[in-house]
Structures are given as C-alpha cells and as structure tokens.
Design an enzyme around this catalytic site. Structure first.
Site, mmCIF file in Angstrom:
data_model
loop_
_atom_site.group_PDB
_atom_site.id
_atom_site.type_symbol
_atom_site.label_atom_id
_atom_site.label_comp_id
_atom_site.label_asym_id
_atom_site.label_seq_id
_atom_site.Cartn_x
_atom_site.Cartn_y
_atom_site.Cartn_z
ATOM 1 C CG HIS A 1 -5.352 -2.689 0.073
ATOM 2 N ND1 HIS A 1 -4.558 -2.357 -0.889
ATOM 3 C CD2 HIS A 1 -4.907 -1.963 1.094
ATOM 4 C CE1 HIS A 1 -3.812 -1.774 -0.793
ATOM 5 N NE2 HIS A 1 -3.915 -1.170 0.568
ATOM 6 C CB SER B 1 -0.952 -0.051 1.172
ATOM 7 O OG SER B 1 -2.105 0.928 1.044
#
EC number: 3.1.1.1
Length: 542
Positions: free
Chosen positions: A464, A207
């Site tokens: 994610h 990320s």
C-alpha cells in the site's frame, strides 16, 4: 442549468477578471479579500486558505457552511496547513491526539513555468482510513519539479468529528465527505485566480482518499466540479468504507464521554456538542481492540433520504447500476500487496514473541475487526466465515512468520483487490465514460509495512502506497528514489497532468495507453512494473 452549475459559472466569470497581480504573483484577489503566498524558488504556494466556516461549537456535527468572512488585511497564506483533529496511527507513544478542530482549508501549489500562463488542476484528497492523515503529510516537491499542473490539497474532518452517525436526520454523518464536496466547489469557483483552469480539474486520492474520490463521483452532478477522477488503492466498495453499525458506535461514543443519559439522536448530538473536541477524539482508543484495529471505526455511512444536505443515501453498488452518477473518466488501481498495510503490524516483535502468534488463539475474535464484517453477520456466521477464509488461504498452517505471506494475501484480497474488481466490473457494465485500471508491482526499499512492523528483514512485496508515494513524498519512505522509481515517478506525474487536460478522457502511462473497460468482456488492466508497462486482459484480477 441547475443552481449549482449557475453559481459556479458566475463565480468563474467574476474571478476571471480578478486574477493574481501579474507584477506580484504572490498576491491573489479572492471574494474575501487579498491573500499573499510564498515564493519557494521553483513554485509558489498559497496555504491554509479557509473554504468553510470553522466546524466548531454549533457547527460541529453539521454540514459545512461556506466561508463568509471578509479580510480587512492581506490574508497570510504562508502557514503550513494544520491536521484535522485525530487519533493518529503513526504518532508514537500512548497519546496519539494531534491536530485542531478548526481545520477546513485548501492549500494550493503552483509551478513556475514560463511556457504556461494557466495550468490544469489536480485536487487531492489525502488518505488515512477516514481517521487520520493530513494534507501536509503528502509532499509536493516531485510534482512541482515537473511543473505540469497546479496541485490543491484538501483538508476535511476525520474520525468521530467527521463520520459519527446515528443513521437518521438528527446525526446523519458523512460530514467529512460534505467537507470535500464544498472544497471542490471552492476550487471550481476560485482556482482561476491562481492561474488554474476550472474546466480542467482532476480529483485524485489514495486509500481512504481514493474511496472518497469514488464516493464524490457517485453524485450525479460531479461532472460540474471535475472532469475526471482517479482512485489509487481505494474505492467505494472496499468493505472498510461504507460500514454498518454506525448508530451503535455513535451511542457508544456518547457513553465513553459522559453522554450515557442520551435517549435519542437529538439529545446525543446536543451532549456531544457540549464536550471538548479532544475528549471526543481521544475516545477513539476505546474502539480499538488490538493495536489500531479496526483501522476505520468511524467511516462513511448511508444517510436517510430526508437528511439535510445528504451526500450518500443509496448503496454505492445500486448507484452505479442506476447509471445516475458522475459520468466522467475514472481510473482505479491496486498494488499486489495492498493488504500489507493492514497485516504488517502482526510481524512486530515483542518480548513474548511475534504479534502474529496471538491469532492462533484469537482469530475468531479478531478477524471480523481486521476484515470489517463484525456488523454484517450473526456470531455463528462470523465464526464460520472466519474459519473458512483461514482454511482457504492458510490451510492447516498455524499463524506464524512462515504463513504470514498467505495472511497478507488474504488481507489484500478482502480489503482491496476483490472490491476493486467489483467496482470496475460495475463501471464496465453500467458506465458510459471510460473506466481504466492498473496494477503496480515494484517494491519500495522502505514503505508502510516496514514502518508498522518495525523491521526491515522481511520482504513484504509491493505494499500500500509504494506507487503513490513516488508521486507525493511521504514520511514512511526515508530513502531516495532508485533510478527506476524516478522514471516511474515522472510517468505517474505526466499521466495525471495529461488526464487532467485531456478533452477525450485518454489516459497514458509512459508509452502505454490505458484501455477502456466499458463494454469489455474481459478486464483491461495495465500492469506497471520496474522496467515498463504492459496491457493485459483478465477474466479475474491477478
């Protein structure tokens, strides 16, 4: 050889003659003195080792200075690393302030493996939107169990303390990125004392950590610090990474903490330095208009060329096109529903219904904050674009649980997938070293979407972190790995170990060898799923 390279070589030679005591592997000699780590059964740990002077007082909002202190006593390297001061999205309750301002440390984890005297090194930059997160939140038990490499976790400044910027030399910003770079230099200079191989350093992150890896790689001398890089679900071109409008937010920060009389950057910086760190970080809540939206109000910026110790002065696209970046093997990835991290909070239930209902009246207001174009367009252009993307993805549907999957796909495309494709496209056209990519599709039983939505009755897909948290345990999972996930976890860890030690940049996952994208007409994408992997070619990412 330039100055940085000379210093690193000399440091490595010095440290090679001052390695850990073979009779006491917990005792390590460094230039500052001796430190003692912890025996954890299957691995050794050396935690909370400072690599920079505390970024407090006069050193707040300044580039980090290398740690200079000498230890008269043996340094205690058994303490869990503290989080850098932050307004944390995942801390429950109204007060989300956690961490400390004095936080610039590295933590090292070394497996016990009688078959090896030295190990390749994986340096890890944690994620958290440049706003929150911590080294300790990413576990290392899976990695240590495999015993393939030394892991180094890097802590760096976050939020306004790490990224507030007025866009000029007085307050240029990117302090968190500069922390990361100094930590990489520390690793290169000192890791041999822990049994690490300084010539075999792989830099990875997820990320914002993945975007940080990519940004570090855009430095032309990056190859002196690491031999390869891996960006998981984050890269320099994601719209939430290098943002515009930082100067306005810096002065807004000042107004929120009593520095409204500051007329220029120098006076603003002086005033901000006089405030308590907790006051500055607590002011983050004033920038959030909806839950934790926008999730990255402070992030990397373009610095002026005359800024001291500037780390990013050109748009990343232009840097890649110039070819003047770290030409090392690079891999980038995404998961099929990365945008679930950003969208899932909209499915949270409340007394008046589901949060997503609000979008029916507030889409034009909120979309620029969710999708990070609030400082790139005029009000009219923002409204027109907001209407267009809603129509493209949802058609005439209203915002509700039935249309949520299309909204999540919109978030995935705009915040992650499209920019991953663009990054890989630039690297395949202008890069010289291998560029690899994978897409992961294998939903976790519980992941970040379920945590943010506070519900388990909705199938969010592969969200994610569903891949990354199989390498590094994370608090969002709370469930044991399934048999298929255990296999995937081992494959990922072996993939990183091999990438760190490979002399020719070859990358493999299980039985599948990644294909190089440089010079390829089509994208070479490795698909990883529940029961295997497969190389696929695409004109556009699926």
């Amino acid at each position: 050889m330039n100055y940085v390279g000379l210093i690193i070589v000399l440091s490595c030679l010095w440290l090679g003659s001052n390695a850990s005591d073979p009779d006491d592997p917990l005792l390590v000699q460094l230039p500052q003195g001796k430190l003692r780590g912890r025996d954890n059964g299957s691995y050794y740990s050396y935690e909370s080792i400072p690599y920079a002077e505390p970024p407090t007082g006069d050193l707040r909002f300044e580039a980090p200075e290398p740690y200079k202190q000498k230890w008269s006593d043996i340094f205690d390297a058994t303490k869990t690393p503290v989080a850098c001061l932050q307004w944390d999205q995942f801390t429950p309750g109204a007060n989300k302030l956690v961490g400390e301002e004095d936080c610039l440390t590295v933590s090292i984890y070394k497996p016990k493996n009688s078959k090896r005297s030295t190990f390749p090194v994986v340096a890890h930059i944690h994620g958290g939107a440049f706003m929150f997160g911590a080294a300790w939140q990413n576990g290392h038990e899976n990695v240590m169990r495999e015993g393939k490499f030394i892991l180094v976790k890097i802590s760096y400044r976050l939020g306004p303390l790490g990224f507030a910027s007025t866009g000029d030399r007085d307050l240029p910003g990117n302090y968190g990125l500069k922390d990361q770079r100094l930590a990489l230099k520390w690793i290169k200079q000192n890791i041999a004392s822990f049994g690490g191989e300084p010539q075999n350093v792989l830099l990875i992150g997820h990320s914002a950590g993945g975007a940080s890896v990519h940004l570090q790689m855009l430095r032309e001398d990056f190859g002196q610090l690491a031999k390869a890089a891996f960006s998981f679900s984050g890269n320099a071109l994601d719209p939430w990474v290098v943002q515009k409008g930082a100067r306005g937010r810096a002065f807004e920060l000042g107004r929120n903490v009593g520095c409204e009389s500051a007329e220029d950057s120098a006076s603003l910086k002086k005033c901000l330095k006089s405030k308590s760190a907790s006051e500055l970080v607590t002011a983050v809540r004033k920038f959030l208009i909806f839950s934790y939206v926008p999730f990255a109000p402070f992030s990397p910026v373009l610095e002026p060329s005359d800024a001291p110790d500037a780390i990013l002065t050109q748009d990343p696209r232009e840097v890649i096109k110039s070819g003047k970046f770290g030409q090392v093997p690079w891999a980038v990835s995404y998961v099929t529903e990365d945008g679930g991290y950003n969208a899932a909070l909209l499915l949270k239930e409340r007394k008046s219904g589901i949060v997503i209902d609000d979008l029916n009246d507030r889409w034009l207001e909120l979309a620029p904050y969710f999708l990070f174009y609030r400082d790139t367009k005029t009000k009219k252009d923002m409204d027109d674009y907001s209407r267009k993307i809603k129509e493209d993805y949802l058609g005439n549907q209203k915002f509700d649980i039935e249309s949520y999957s299309e909204l999540q796909r919109l978030f995935t495309d705009i915040l992650f997938k499209n920019s991953t494709q663009e990054s890989l496209d630039l690297h395949r056209k202008y890069g010289k070293s291998p560029a690899y990519a994978y897409v992961y599709d294998n939903p976790a039983e519980k992941g970040i979407a379920q945590v943010l939505a506070n519900r388990t009755d909705y199938d969010f897909g592969t969200v994610h972190g569903d891949d990354y948290f199989l390498i590094f345990e994370n608090f969002v999972r709370e469930v044991e790995m399934r048999p298929d996930e255990e296999i995937i976890s081992r494959n990922f860890i072996n993939m990183l170990a091999d990438f760190a030690s490979s002399d020719n940049g070859v990358l493999k996952y299980g039985e599948c060898a990644f294909k190089n994208n440089v010079g390829s007409e089509k994208f070479q994408l490795l698909a990883i799923y529940i029961d295997g992997c497969q190389n696929r070619q695409h004109v556009e990412f699926p």
